[in-house]
Design a protein around this motif. Structure first.
Motif, PDB file in Angstrom:
ATOM      1  N   VAL A  84      26.801  28.996  52.097  1.00  0.00           N
ATOM      2  CA  VAL A  84      27.632  29.507  53.226  1.00  0.00           C
ATOM      3  C   VAL A  84      26.661  30.346  54.012  1.00  0.00           C
ATOM      4  CG1 VAL A  84      29.671  31.197  53.808  1.00  0.00           C
ATOM      5  CG2 VAL A  84      29.440  29.636  51.749  1.00  0.00           C
ATOM      6  N   GLN A  85      26.754  30.506  55.357  1.00  0.00           N
ATOM      7  CA  GLN A  85      26.072  31.161  56.319  1.00  0.00           C
ATOM      8  C   GLN A  85      26.486  32.683  56.124  1.00  0.00           C
ATOM      9  OE1 GLN A  85      26.304  29.641  60.144  1.00  0.00           O
ATOM     10  NE2 GLN A  85      25.376  27.757  59.517  1.00  0.00           N
ATOM     11  N   THR A  86      25.423  33.516  56.369  1.00  0.00           N
ATOM     12  CA  THR A  86      25.609  34.988  56.482  1.00  0.00           C
ATOM     13  C   THR A  86      26.785  35.302  57.567  1.00  0.00           C
ATOM     14  OG1 THR A  86      23.404  35.633  55.644  1.00  0.00           O
ATOM     15  CG2 THR A  86      24.528  37.200  56.977  1.00  0.00           C
ATOM     16  N   GLY A  87      27.426  36.182  57.210  1.00  0.00           N
ATOM     17  CA  GLY A  87      28.613  36.415  58.156  1.00  0.00           C
ATOM     18  C   GLY A  87      30.032  35.517  58.151  1.00  0.00           C
ATOM     19  N   GLY A 127      36.302  46.375  50.535  1.00  0.00           N
ATOM     20  CA  GLY A 127      36.623  45.884  52.053  1.00  0.00           C
ATOM     21  C   GLY A 127      36.505  44.562  52.211  1.00  0.00           C
ATOM     22  N   ARG A 128      35.199  43.962  51.945  1.00  0.00           N
ATOM     23  CA  ARG A 128      35.132  42.657  52.022  1.00  0.00           C
ATOM     24  C   ARG A 128      35.554  41.597  51.080  1.00  0.00           C
ATOM     25  NH1 ARG A 128      30.489  40.522  51.640  1.00  0.00           N
ATOM     26  NH2 ARG A 128      29.627  42.374  50.229  1.00  0.00           N
ATOM     27  N   SER A 172      32.524  38.335  55.733  1.00  0.00           N
ATOM     28  CA  SER A 172      31.184  38.987  55.991  1.00  0.00           C
ATOM     29  C   SER A 172      30.056  38.912  55.127  1.00  0.00           C
ATOM     30  CB  SER A 172      31.528  40.483  56.429  1.00  0.00           C
ATOM     31  OG  SER A 172      32.380  40.380  57.457  1.00  0.00           O
ATOM     32  N   LEU A 173      29.980  37.557  54.507  1.00  0.00           N
ATOM     33  CA  LEU A 173      29.103  37.398  53.464  1.00  0.00           C
ATOM     34  C   LEU A 173      27.747  38.036  54.022  1.00  0.00           C
ATOM     35  CD1 LEU A 173      30.507  33.949  52.505  1.00  0.00           C
ATOM     36  CD2 LEU A 173      30.086  35.730  51.085  1.00  0.00           C
ATOM     37  N   LYS A 174      27.048  38.328  52.806  1.00  0.00           N
ATOM     38  CA  LYS A 174      25.646  38.854  52.941  1.00  0.00           C
ATOM     39  C   LYS A 174      24.750  38.033  51.955  1.00  0.00           C
ATOM     40  CE  LYS A 174      27.151  43.523  54.041  1.00  0.00           C
ATOM     41  NZ  LYS A 174      26.988  44.948  53.595  1.00  0.00           N
ATOM     42  N   PRO A 175      23.353  37.902  52.208  1.00  0.00           N
ATOM     43  CA  PRO A 175      22.709  37.277  51.353  1.00  0.00           C
ATOM     44  C   PRO A 175      22.753  37.686  49.783  1.00  0.00           C
ATOM     45  CG  PRO A 175      21.496  37.565  53.059  1.00  0.00           C
ATOM     46  CD  PRO A 175      22.759  38.329  53.418  1.00  0.00           C
ATOM     47  N   GLU A 176      22.956  39.308  49.593  1.00  0.00           N
ATOM     48  CA  GLU A 176      23.006  39.709  48.211  1.00  0.00           C
ATOM     49  C   GLU A 176      24.448  39.496  47.631  1.00  0.00           C
ATOM     50  OE1 GLU A 176      23.557  43.253  51.292  1.00  0.00           O
ATOM     51  OE2 GLU A 176      22.458  41.381  51.289  1.00  0.00           O
ATOM     52  N   THR A 183      26.197  30.420  47.514  1.00  0.00           N
ATOM     53  CA  THR A 183      24.615  30.623  47.933  1.00  0.00           C
ATOM     54  C   THR A 183      24.902  31.094  49.429  1.00  0.00           C
ATOM     55  OG1 THR A 183      23.539  29.138  46.385  1.00  0.00           O
ATOM     56  CG2 THR A 183      22.382  30.137  48.479  1.00  0.00           C
ATOM     57  N   VAL A 184      24.404  32.475  49.939  1.00  0.00           N
ATOM     58  CA  VAL A 184      24.676  32.932  51.060  1.00  0.00           C
ATOM     59  C   VAL A 184      23.241  32.679  51.979  1.00  0.00           C
ATOM     60  CG1 VAL A 184      25.245  34.485  52.664  1.00  0.00           C
ATOM     61  CG2 VAL A 184      26.343  34.430  50.408  1.00  0.00           C
ATOM     62  N   SER A 185      22.947  31.976  52.745  1.00  0.00           N
ATOM     63  CA  SER A 185      21.830  31.886  53.645  1.00  0.00           C
ATOM     64  C   SER A 185      21.611  32.800  54.600  1.00  0.00           C
ATOM     65  CB  SER A 185      21.907  30.526  54.400  1.00  0.00           C
ATOM     66  OG  SER A 185      22.649  30.502  55.234  1.00  0.00           O
TER      67      SER A 185
END
Length: 121
Positions: free
Chosen positions: A12-15, A65-66, A84-88, A118-120
Motif C-alpha cells: 500500500v502507498q504512503t497516505g 486517530g488513524r 493515512s498509512l505511514k512506512p512505520e 507493506t507501506v511504500s
C-alpha cells in the motif's frame, strides 16, 4: 478446530488506507475477547486494540486517530481500518482471541497466521 484467518494485507502507498479482516471459526465468537496485534520485522509485537467479550452484534473502537477496530458478531469477523498509512505501519498484522477477557501482555490463547502490510515510501 479454532481458526482465525486474516486477509486484506498487501503493498500500500504512503497516505493510503487498508482494511484488514479476520474471520473466526471453531469457537463461540461473542464469548471471546478478540484483538489486533502487529509486529514489524525485527521488532517487538504491539497491541493495537482488544475488544472484550460481548453479545452485542456490532462493536467498534478507534486507536490513535488513524486506526479503527470493529467486531461483527453476526459475521464472526473482526476488522481493522488504517488510514493515512505511514512506512512505520509496515508489519505483520495478527488477530488473536482469548476466552473471557482481554489478556495481559498479549497472552492470547489463539492466534491467526497473520497478514503482511507493506507501506511504500
Amino acid at each position: 478446530e479454532v481458526q482465525l484467518v486474516e486477509s486484506g494485507g498487501g503493498l500500500v502507498q504512503t497516505g493510503g488506507s487498508v482494511r484488514l479482516s479476520c474471520v473466526a471459526s471453531g469457537f463461540t465468537f461473542d464469548d471471546y475477547a478478540i484483538g489486533w496485534i502487529r509486529q514489524p520485522i525485527g521488532k517487538e509485537r504491539e497491541e493495537i486494540r482488544c475488544i472484550g467479550r460481548s453479545t452485542s452484534t456490532y462493536q467498534e473502537a478507534s486507536v490513535k486517530g488513524r486506526f479503527s477496530v470493529s467486531k461483527d458478531n453476526a459475521k464472526n469477523t473482526l476488522y481493522l481500518q488504517i488510514n493515512s498509512l505511514k512506512p512505520e505501519d509496515t508489519a505483520v498484522y495478527y488477530c488473536a482471541a482469548n476466552p473471557f477477557g482481554c489478556p495481559r501482555r498479549y497472552e492470547y490463547r489463539y492466534w491467526g497466521r497473520g497478514t503482511q502490510v507493506t507501506v511504500s515510501s
